[in-house]
Design an enzyme around this catalytic site. Sequence first.
Site, PDB file in Angstrom:
ATOM      1  NE  ARG A 159      -3.684  -2.099   2.716  1.00  0.00           N
ATOM      2  CZ  ARG A 159      -3.488  -3.259   3.320  1.00  0.00           C
ATOM      3  NH1 ARG A 159      -2.306  -3.507   3.891  1.00  0.00           N
ATOM      4  NH2 ARG A 159      -4.448  -4.170   3.367  1.00  0.00           N
ATOM      5  CE  LYS A 182      -6.609  -0.300   4.217  1.00  0.00           C
ATOM      6  NZ  LYS A 182      -7.821  -0.359   3.362  1.00  0.00           N
ATOM      7  CG  HIS A 250      -4.744   1.354  -3.919  1.00  0.00           C
ATOM      8  ND1 HIS A 250      -3.937   1.017  -2.848  1.00  0.00           N
ATOM      9  CD2 HIS A 250      -5.845   0.575  -3.808  1.00  0.00           C
ATOM     10  CE1 HIS A 250      -4.528   0.091  -2.127  1.00  0.00           C
ATOM     11  NE2 HIS A 250      -5.684  -0.204  -2.680  1.00  0.00           N
ATOM     12  NE  ARG A 253      -2.897  -3.268  -1.400  1.00  0.00           N
ATOM     13  CZ  ARG A 253      -2.601  -4.225  -0.535  1.00  0.00           C
ATOM     14  NH1 ARG A 253      -1.358  -4.688  -0.476  1.00  0.00           N
ATOM     15  NH2 ARG A 253      -3.514  -4.723   0.278  1.00  0.00           N
ATOM     16  CG  HIS A 276      -6.761  -8.525   0.921  1.00  0.00           C
ATOM     17  ND1 HIS A 276      -6.864  -8.756  -0.430  1.00  0.00           N
ATOM     18  CD2 HIS A 276      -6.549  -7.190   1.052  1.00  0.00           C
ATOM     19  CE1 HIS A 276      -6.716  -7.614  -1.081  1.00  0.00           C
ATOM     20  NE2 HIS A 276      -6.526  -6.655  -0.203  1.00  0.00           N
ATOM     21  CE1 TYR A 285      -7.153  -4.279  -2.924  1.00  0.00           C
ATOM     22  CE2 TYR A 285      -5.307  -4.920  -4.295  1.00  0.00           C
ATOM     23  CZ  TYR A 285      -5.885  -4.053  -3.383  1.00  0.00           C
ATOM     24  OH  TYR A 285      -5.174  -2.981  -2.946  1.00  0.00           O
TER      25      TYR A 285
END
Length: 308
Positions: A159, A182, A250, A253, A276, A285
């Site tokens: 990211r 995250k 992004h 990615r 994830h 994604y």
Amino acid sequence: MISPAGQDALQRWLETQAALNGVAENTLIAYRSDVGEFLTFLCVHKGGPQGITPLTQVSVQDMRAWMARCRASGMSSRSLARKLSAIKSFYRWFSEHQGFDPTAILSMRAPKFQKKLPRPLSPHAAKEVINTVDVQSSAPWVGARDIAIMTLLYGCGLRISEALGLNNSDAPLPPVLRIVGKGGKERVVPVIDAARDAVDSYLRLSPHLHTPDTALFRGVRGGRLSPRIVARTMEATRHRLGLPASATPHALRHSFATHLLEAGGDLRAIQELLGHASLSTTQNYTAVDTAHLMDVYNRAHPKAKDTG
């Protein structure tokens, strides 16, 4: 207009989300806004600040009135669904601590909306971005910096926040990086030679003093590089190459994940590389053509080979 009791409940919930669930700071800010707006609506809707007891007595009619108000303000289905999710999360916690039935809130259905699938770049376009991102740079070291960042995004699937969060103590880049993503989730990311070489080239040219506790990627004035600068650099490169507006940092990615899957990579392994929590997120994604997947299947699956 939120009562002190309501504010206290909201704050304690946010602290719980941060401490026990590892919710990221930006998510906590969004939660505070979404739930705070709902509690404010209840005050207006019911004619005054709501203490603990009134907050436990929210009805289906109250929820419908809130959703109608959101709709009337022009709120999108996506935003409304996000806000409702935050409110439900708060009320699950709140009901456990206050001992009431939150069914009226939890039973509300989120509006349906079509999820926007990410649009990765083609392998050629991704390489062109890396090869030309330094053209508009103000100095050679800035160009080398931008190449290193784009290579990390596309070559390692980082990211933007993760790439810009690296410090000089991470350089020279090791064979694998331990990245905290995250929600404080840690993952191990292999570092390709191209990314390692690009970072080394940048550091050789950088005019800044690089001590272990300082940012790896620096702005012109020496501070930690801002994501906005990376976005503007990508925008200029996108215009130069004639790429669509979806070609954002992004998107590199996304491209990392999609191109790995196209090459026959395992979806579970890609999930781990991206960090994830849910496999469905990884599936959304990636954007792999069904015909290509069938081709990979027919070439790789033992049963498919037997019948071929």
